[in-house]
Design an enzyme around this catalytic site. Structure first.
Site, short mmCIF file in Angstrom:
data_model
loop_
_atom_site.label_atom_id
_atom_site.label_comp_id
_atom_site.label_asym_id
_atom_site.label_seq_id
_atom_site.Cartn_x
_atom_site.Cartn_y
_atom_site.Cartn_z
N GLY A 78 0.71 -1.07 0.02
CA GLY A 78 0.05 -0.01 0.03
C GLY A 78 0.70 1.29 -0.11
O GLY A 78 0.39 2.33 0.10
N CYS A 98 -17.36 4.00 -26.07
CA CYS A 98 -18.89 4.68 -26.24
C CYS A 98 -19.62 5.26 -24.89
O CYS A 98 -20.60 5.04 -24.79
CB CYS A 98 -19.61 3.58 -26.67
SG CYS A 98 -19.92 2.11 -25.64
N GLU A 99 -18.59 5.57 -23.80
CA GLU A 99 -19.30 6.08 -22.71
C GLU A 99 -18.27 7.06 -22.24
O GLU A 99 -17.04 7.20 -22.79
CB GLU A 99 -19.54 5.06 -21.72
CG GLU A 99 -18.30 3.98 -21.19
CD GLU A 99 -19.16 2.92 -20.52
OE1 GLU A 99 -19.20 2.88 -19.33
OE2 GLU A 99 -19.90 2.01 -21.03
N TYR A 151 -11.39 4.80 -10.14
CA TYR A 151 -11.27 5.51 -8.94
C TYR A 151 -10.81 6.78 -8.91
O TYR A 151 -10.08 7.05 -7.99
CB TYR A 151 -10.88 4.43 -7.77
CG TYR A 151 -10.00 3.42 -7.98
CD1 TYR A 151 -10.17 2.23 -7.81
CD2 TYR A 151 -8.55 3.96 -8.65
CE1 TYR A 151 -9.03 1.21 -8.16
CE2 TYR A 151 -7.57 2.97 -8.76
CZ TYR A 151 -7.89 1.76 -8.68
OH TYR A 151 -6.86 0.84 -8.94
N GLU A 154 4.71 -7.03 0.18
CA GLU A 154 4.30 -7.38 -1.11
C GLU A 154 3.88 -6.26 -1.90
O GLU A 154 2.70 -6.14 -2.34
CB GLU A 154 3.14 -8.53 -0.90
CG GLU A 154 2.20 -8.12 0.15
CD GLU A 154 1.38 -9.17 0.44
OE1 GLU A 154 1.70 -10.23 0.62
OE2 GLU A 154 0.14 -9.23 0.46
N PRO A 155 4.73 -5.36 -2.22
CA PRO A 155 4.24 -4.19 -3.04
C PRO A 155 4.07 -4.49 -4.68
O PRO A 155 4.80 -5.40 -5.26
CB PRO A 155 5.62 -3.05 -2.90
CG PRO A 155 6.65 -4.09 -2.45
CD PRO A 155 6.06 -5.47 -1.89
N TYR A 204 -1.51 -1.82 -12.58
CA TYR A 204 -3.11 -1.99 -12.40
C TYR A 204 -3.07 -1.30 -13.75
O TYR A 204 -4.53 -0.50 -14.10
CB TYR A 204 -3.62 -1.27 -11.50
CG TYR A 204 -3.23 -1.88 -10.03
CD1 TYR A 204 -3.26 -3.22 -9.78
CD2 TYR A 204 -2.48 -1.18 -9.33
CE1 TYR A 204 -3.04 -3.71 -8.68
CE2 TYR A 204 -1.91 -1.65 -8.02
CZ TYR A 204 -2.10 -3.09 -7.62
OH TYR A 204 -1.82 -3.75 -6.62
N ARG A 231 -8.34 3.00 -14.37
CA ARG A 231 -8.07 3.48 -13.14
C ARG A 231 -8.63 4.81 -12.90
O ARG A 231 -9.48 5.13 -11.89
CB ARG A 231 -6.71 3.55 -12.61
CG ARG A 231 -6.14 1.88 -12.54
CD ARG A 231 -4.66 2.08 -12.16
NE ARG A 231 -4.53 2.61 -10.65
CZ ARG A 231 -3.95 3.82 -10.27
NH1 ARG A 231 -3.34 4.80 -11.18
NH2 ARG A 231 -3.89 4.12 -8.98
C1 PLP Z 1 -3.07 -8.59 -0.56
C2 PLP Z 1 -2.46 -7.65 -1.12
N1 PLP Z 1 -1.17 -7.51 -1.25
C3 PLP Z 1 -0.36 -6.39 -1.71
C4 PLP Z 1 -1.36 -5.57 -2.80
C5 PLP Z 1 -0.22 -4.69 -3.58
O1 PLP Z 1 -0.76 -3.30 -3.10
P1 PLP Z 1 0.01 -2.09 -3.76
O2 PLP Z 1 -0.02 -2.22 -5.33
O3 PLP Z 1 -0.48 -0.82 -3.19
O4 PLP Z 1 1.35 -2.05 -3.42
C6 PLP Z 1 -2.54 -5.49 -2.74
C7 PLP Z 1 -3.23 -4.76 -3.58
O5 PLP Z 1 -4.46 -4.80 -3.86
C8 PLP Z 1 -3.22 -6.72 -1.77
O6 PLP Z 1 -4.46 -6.83 -2.18
#
Ligand code: PLP
Length: 410
Positions: free
Chosen positions: A227, A337-338, A311, A268-269, A365, A307
């Site tokens: 996150g 088309c929207e 959001y 886990e980025p 993403y 994206r």
């Molecule tokens: C369980 C989990 N780990 C890691 C991530 C990666 O998050 P970010 O892309 O913000 O680093 C996510 C994103 O949805 C997630 O759901």
């Protein structure tokens, strides 16, 4: 992307050349930026036994996955398909953590067959799994720390109404399941959301997990999710990873000092590793003056980059064809088309039809959330590495779009 000698470049290659290599729209990734981000993360957490799992949902191209592995990353997979893709890319089962949510129990069974690490985030699954596998397959448990965090509600995952994780207040239930089934827990996990600027949020989450960690003597790791916020706008700042590393390092040292076996910290980025590494290159098909707005209409849309519409995310936009152009205000829209607006009232160097635009921060993403909406093929992908640009995915064709359809007659 940098402006050098009057030309925009990615990893040294002129951006116009990259567009010429595969046509537009096209995703381009700079391996040098991925390397920089992995090294930055490692350097920030030198006081901690750290493991980095790349959250491959952000970008699952196999070449990128292999690159991540050469950098020493493991893999965070949220579907059994991501697990399989990771294995095909060369990750060992023990390097992959499977963190699904609300999936059929058969996905857990398949993950066991494949030998990957398993992260469980529901009491009923924990109980079912414990009865089936007892102490034969250790698991990680995903807790919900009840922290409201993240850039917007759709990417907040750790609050009380969230579907993710087992509530920390259900610890007693978890203990009962472990006692009755003999299930062994090797790690604890939390992930509170995406786009979290404040290092304090991560520390608060870590504190909660550390508080309950005493109930799990067999754990070897704490997975604090991800996150980390990355800058999107010119004056934006990202999460202060270095400060977080320092503070967490001190806290973990105190925690580990009281244990016989120290725990590792895992992150886990997704975004942090690949967002800034990617751009989406698009061509301007039309400049359209309406009574209220000047639109720059491009050869892409929310089908390729959802994206902003999903959001409201912000992507910097650069007119690659006109580094010196006079700034004017445009609304940049796609061909769907929207309403599929990439940017409202954005100052860009004067735009002409045929100009090449680059949408920044498109690595995470972007492609992975792309679709064939309006029956448009998904774009190709290019990786620039060591000064060389390589096509790592071709553009889809109309045959690809029709490949899974069966003739049902008329
Ligand atoms: C369980 C989990 N780990 C890691 C991530 C990666 O998050 P970010 O892309 O913000 O680093 C996510 C994103 O949805 C997630 O759901």
């Amino acid at each position: 992307m940098e402006l050098k000698d009057g030309t925009y470049r990615i990893g040294g290659s002129p951006v116009e050349d990259l567009a010429a290599l595969a046509g537009t729209p096209v995703y381009v990734y700079d391996a040098g930026i991925i390397d920089r981000q992995v090294h930055r993360l490692r350097a920030a957490f030198t006081d901690i036994p750290l493991r980095v799992l790349y959250a491959c949902k952000a970008l699952t191209n196999m070449t990128v996955l292999r690159h991540m592995r050469t950098l020493g990353c493991g893999l965070d997979a949220v579907s059994i398909q991501e697990v399989e893709i990771g294995l095909r890319a060369g990750f060992l089962p023990k390097e992959i953590l499977f963190t699904p949510n609300m999936v059929a129990y058969s996905e857990y069974q398949r993950a066991v067959e494949l030998g990957v690490m398993i992260n469980i985030d529901s009491l009923s699954v924990l109980e079912h799994f414990g009865h089936d596998f007892g102490d034969r397959v250790p698991v990680c448990i995903r807790f919900n720390p009840h922290i409201m965090a993240g850039g917007n509600e759709r990417i907040s995952t750790g609050h009380i109404d969230s579907k993710f994780g087992i509530s920390i207040h259900q610890l007693r239930h978890v203990e009962r399941v472990l006692a009755t089934t003999g299930l062994r827990v090797n790690g604890l996990h939390m992930h509170t959301g995406s786009d979290i600027l404040d290092a304090e949020v991560f520390l608060q989450g870590a504190e909660i997990i550390l508080e309950i960690a005493g109930s799990f003597p067999s754990i070897t790791f704490l997975d604090l999710g991800s996150g980390f916020k990355v800058p999107y706008k010119p004056d934006d700042i990202g999460t202060d990873i270095e400060d977080l590393g320092k503070q967490l390092g001190e806290r973990l040292a105190r925690f580990n000092a009281e244990r016989t076996t120290p725990v590792e910290v895992w992150f886990e980025p997704g975004k942090f590793l690949v967002s800034e590494a990617g751009v989406l290159l698009v061509r301007v098909d039309q400049v359209k003056h309406t009574t209220a707005t000047v639109f720059a209409g491009v050869d892409s849309g929310l089908n390729h980059s959802i994206r902003p519409m999903l959001y409201g995310s912000y992507h910097g936009i650069v007119n690659v064809s006109s580094p010196e152009g006079k700034p004017r205000i445009y609304t940049v829209a796609g061909y769907i088309c929207e309403t599929d607006t990439f940017a409202w009232d954005r100052k860009l160097a004067e735009v002409h039809e045929g100009d090449l635009l680059a949408f920044l921060n498109a690595g995470a993403y972007g492609y992975s959330m792309a679709s064939n909406y309006n029956s448009r093929p998904r774009p190709p992908e290019i990786l620039v590495k060591d000064g060389k640009a390589q096509l790592i995915r071709r553009r889809e064709t109309i045959e690809d779009l029709l490949a899974t359809q069966l003739d049902g007659g008329t």
